[in-house]
Design an enzyme around this catalytic site. Structure first.
Site, PDB file in Angstrom:
ATOM      1  CD  GLU A 467     -82.197  46.356 -27.789  1.00  0.00           C
ATOM      2  OE1 GLU A 467     -81.974  46.804 -28.933  1.00  0.00           O
ATOM      3  OE2 GLU A 467     -83.230  46.617 -27.147  1.00  0.00           O
ATOM      4  CD  GLU A 544     -83.716  49.896 -24.416  1.00  0.00           C
ATOM      5  OE1 GLU A 544     -82.483  49.756 -24.240  1.00  0.00           O
ATOM      6  OE2 GLU A 544     -84.220  50.077 -25.537  1.00  0.00           O
TER       7      GLU A 544
END
Length: 842
Positions: A467, A544
């Site tokens: 991220e 994820e």
């Protein structure tokens, strides 16, 4: 498997001093399927001081003391006159041989000082587990470690190296007052050559100053020397750390076998002043211990130089590593010089074939395998980030029981023992570095990760970051990722590189152009389908997913208590419920290779959706102790392949007579019928990857789910209204452990009523006692708002359950664990502690 048992296996052989004899080499040659005999020029082994590699554990006998980031006087004069850099040999007052440690705490490794700190209400600490670490807390953010050890004149002429598996964080290492170096990362392994700085006639003083005033993540990270430390002794002519690398090309796969073309790479270092000739002998043993390949090569090295020797071998029928059959080979590497063996080490490795496709996902050994994965941080109840090795196996076993076959090391390089467990138990791994950067530090951390883990069959992809929303869609991020991928390709061209990307609008930009695999963090079906249509040749997976929040055993959401209902109905805005991400999206799209749920276990910090007084997450399918939540059984039904019939909630709702209760069932059978006190509430067909639900007017008694398969009654599950708490049940996870000072047993305490039924709302305070060769190293109960200390001998149960983690001492005998609580009948359990020799350096 505990550490002592592991050492008795061939996989553990590299952890012990090794010697080569003519007899052992002759036996190896006799058992080989090669026809060329081994050279007969091997003489008797050299003395241990001159030849044998020793890798000695330095976990025992440390002393610890907090320092102070703001006050040098409370930081042992670091930075003051005579306390730092002025003269070689005088750095750090605690490094002096006559330093008084009587006021320091005696500790063994692994050690996390943060877990023993009190909880503190400060918004800046909330995501880190509310422990007072950081710039605002100078008195608890610096830790000093000191250990003495002896060498002898027999060690002169050898190369000595200290190897640290991980220290959090920004540590300085000093030996005998001499600065060895710093290490910035709290997760990357590092080492120092101490040959020049060692005392060979007695005491050596090793000091480590760890600075945890800065964090690397936004979650609980712990503090201190929370992984192992080793002293490695070698001949000047030796294989350097991580210097053996194997890779295999597999073809003609049939069942669990295949033809394998092997490449064996051995780095050889001559850390001496004279040129040397070395013979590199490689013996490959199959999972049964039989030698199936042998190679010998000669190499000439200049003084103070290093080279790499490449060898090749072919196996006509290799036993392939898989999730179901995790076969491990052992590569025994021996260096010979002047007719003598001067170094030997054993490298576990596996042979398997992996392939990611754009349309049909992941294939292992030619067979399609969905990634049924879980992300996890590295902390656990009772011990924080300092997990004994056995807990790594315990956690992987718990995940395997859920039907999980893949593990993401979120968001950092894992401890080696975690990967040992994945290799040996059959768990695929997404191996992730912490620092997304192509600067020297970032590339160094990535290099150490890849070099350390590239022999592991469990590792199927390298993750370059998580991220990185600020740069991941920009040319800057693309350039960084390209440099990192070039390094990965140079060190290991066999595995794909990826990155976990959030924010769907950024998918297809920046690092997406570099990644071999597109990792989706969350996002819905529409942007995933759009990406696949635009980039039809790019393999995709869920790096994820999920992020359902729930609290074990709670079925009413309470903001006041910081509990979230355990039904699969609660999620943060960015996330999906279990049935949404898997049942509605991934299970229906063959191009998605599967995904990694956030998370397998609860962890400290990130107490979403709450803040203080909540101190750990609600994301896990298990709590921080490893007790399953209800969604655990959703994944078990969807993934395990075993019959599952899970019924919830509990049936203790006094005062709610006649009011509706939502009753759920997770099952992979054909149909389920629900009964209340013997009366049918209806029968429903099971829809794959979905739950069944009834609304039932509560009445005390029993609800029962009857599962049907092929038209017949197959299995049942019940929930009963219990009586008052009456007694304690203790349940150790194993009956025997090793008396090596490291092995542990996890002891569950259950509060039962007089009929032996679990009390699902009990909160009794349990006092644990231990007699015999063991001691309690931590307790826990999975309550996300509990501020009870982890380093204690007592704990309240949370919804009827708590645990104590008991560690063996360096002795054998009967370990007696007892548990008591006012008003309850006590319980006791016995665990056998078997004789074992510690690997600590004496």
């Amino acid at each position: 498997m505990n550490r002592r048992k592991f050492l008795h296996t061939s996989a553990g052989a590299s952890l012990l001093p090794l010697a080569v004899t003519p007899a052992s080499l002759a036996a190896a040659a006799a058992s080989s399927n090669e026809t060329t005999p081994l050279s007969a020029s091997v003489d008797a082994p050299l003395a241990a001081s001159a030849a044998g590699r020793e890798r000695l554990l330095l976990d025992f006998g440390w002393h610890f003391h907090l320092g102070n980031a703001d006050d040098p006087k409370q930081d042992f004069d670091y930075g003051l006159k005579g306390g730092s850099w002025w003269k070689t040999g005088l750095m750090f007052h605690p490094a002096r041989p006559d330093f008084d440690v009587s006021g320091w705490q005696a500790v063994d490794l692994p050690h996390d000082w943060a877990v023993a700190l009190p909880f503190h209400n400060d918004p800046v600490l909330t995501t880190h587990g509310s422990k007072p670490l950081g710039r605002k807390y100078p008195a608890t953010s610096i830790g000093w470690y000191r250990r003495e050890f002896n060498l002898t004149p027999a060690d002169r002429g050898r190369r000595l190296r200290l190897e640290f598996d991980g220290v959090f964080r920004n540590c300085m290492v000093v030996l005998n007052g001499c600065f060895l170096g710093r290490n910035l990362s709290g997760y990357a392994p590092f080492s120092f050559d101490i040959t020049d700085f060692a005392h060979y006639d007695g005491k050596n003083v090793l000091v480590v100053r760890a600075d945890a005033t800065e964090s690397e993540g936004w979650f609980y990270e712990g503090a201190g020397i929370y992984r192992h430390v080793w002293l490695v002794k070698t001949h000047p002519l030796h294989v350097p750390q991580w210097g053996v690398y194997t890779r295999a090309k597999v073809s003609r796969i049939q069942g669990g076998h295949g033809a394998a073309e092997l490449e064996l790479f051995t780095e050889v270092e001559n850390a001496g002043p004279k040129a040397a000739r070395a013979e590199v002998v490689s013996l490959l043993r199959d999972p049964a211990g039989k030698v199936v390949a042998r190679r010998r090569s000669s190499v000439q090295l200049r003084p103070w130089s290093q080279t790499t020797v490449r060898q090749a071998a072919r196996l006509a029928r290799a036993e392939l590593w898989s999730v179901e059959t995790p076969h491990l080979y052992q590569l025994e590497t021996t260096l010979e010089h002047a007719g003598r063996a001067v170094d030997q080490l054993t490298t576990p490795c596996g042979i398997r074939h992996i392939r990611f496709t754009a349309d049909h996902g992941f294939f292992l050994n030619g067979r399609h395998v969905e990634l049924h994965g879980m992300c996890n941080h590295q902390d656990h109840a009772g011990v924080g980030s300092a997990l004994p090795d056995r807990l790594q196996y315990y956690r992987i076993e718990k995940l395997k029981g859920m039907g999980v076959n893949a593990y993401r090391t979120s968001h950092n390089p894992p401890t080696p023992e975690l990967l040992d467990a994945c290799d040996r138990l059959g768990m695929l791994v997404m191996d992730e570095t912490r620092m997304f950067s192509s600067d020297p530090e970032g590339l160094s951390q990535l290099s150490r990760l890849v070099r350390r883990d590239r022999n592991r069959p469990s590792v199927v992809m390298w993750s370059m970051g998580n991220e990185e929303w600020f740069v991941q869609a920009k040319p800057l991020g693309e350039r960084i990722a390209a440099s990192m991928k070039r390094l990965i390709r140079r060190l290991d061209p066999t595995r794909p590189a990826t990155q976990a990307m959030n924010i769907p609008s950024m998918w297809g930009h920046g690092v997406s152009h570099v990644d071999d695999l597109q990792g989706f963090n969350y996002g819905g079906a529409k942007p995933m389908d759009a990406f696949h249509a635009k980039f039809p040749k790019k393999p995709c997976f869920g790096s994820e997913t999920g992020s359902t929040v729930s609290t074990r055993g709670e079925y009413v959401t309470s903001k006041k208590l910081c509990y979230v209902s355990a039904y699969d109905v609660n999620r943060p805005p960015w996330a999906q419920l279990a049935e949404q991400w898997w049942g509605d999206i991934y299970a229906k799209r063959p191009y998605l290779a599967g995904g990694f749920v956030w998370t397998g276990f609860d962890y400290r910090g990130e107490p979403t959706p709450y803040g203080w007084p909540c101190i750990n997450s609600h994301f896990g399918q298990m709590d921080v102790c490893g007790f399953p939540k209800d969604d655990y059984y959703y994944y078990q039904a969807a993934w395990s392949g075993h019959p599952v019939l899970h019924l919830f909630p509990h049936w203790n709702w006094a005062g709610q007579e006649g009011k509706p209760v939502n009753v759920w069932v997770y099952s992979n059978l054909d149909a389920v019928e629900l009964f209340l006190n013997g009366k049918s509430q209806g029968r429903q067909d099971v829809v794959p990857n979905q739950h069944l639900q009834w609304q039932v007017a509560w009445a005390p008694g029993r609800i029962e789910a009857v599962g049907y398969k092929n038209g017949s009654r197959f299995m049942t599950a019940q929930r009963e209204t219990t009586g008052a708490a009456a007694r304690i049940l203790l349940r150790p996870d194993r009956a025997s452990i090793a008396g090596d000072g490291e092995d542990v047993v996890v002891v569950e305490a259950h509060v039962l009523d007089s009929a032996g039924r679990l009390m699902p709302t009990a909160d009794n305070l349990i006092q644990f006692e231990v007699s015999g060769p063991g001691h309690i190293i931590g307790v826990g109960n999975g309550n996300p708002t509990s501020h009870e200390p982890d380093k204690a001998s007592r704990r309240k149960t949370f919804n009827g359950l708590c645990v104590a983690i008991v560690q063996a001492r360096q002795a054998a005998g009967a370990l007696e664990i007892s548990a008591s609580s006012p008003g309850l009948r006590s319980a006791a359990a016995r665990v056998n502690v078997s004789a074992a020799v510690s690997r600590a350096l004496i």
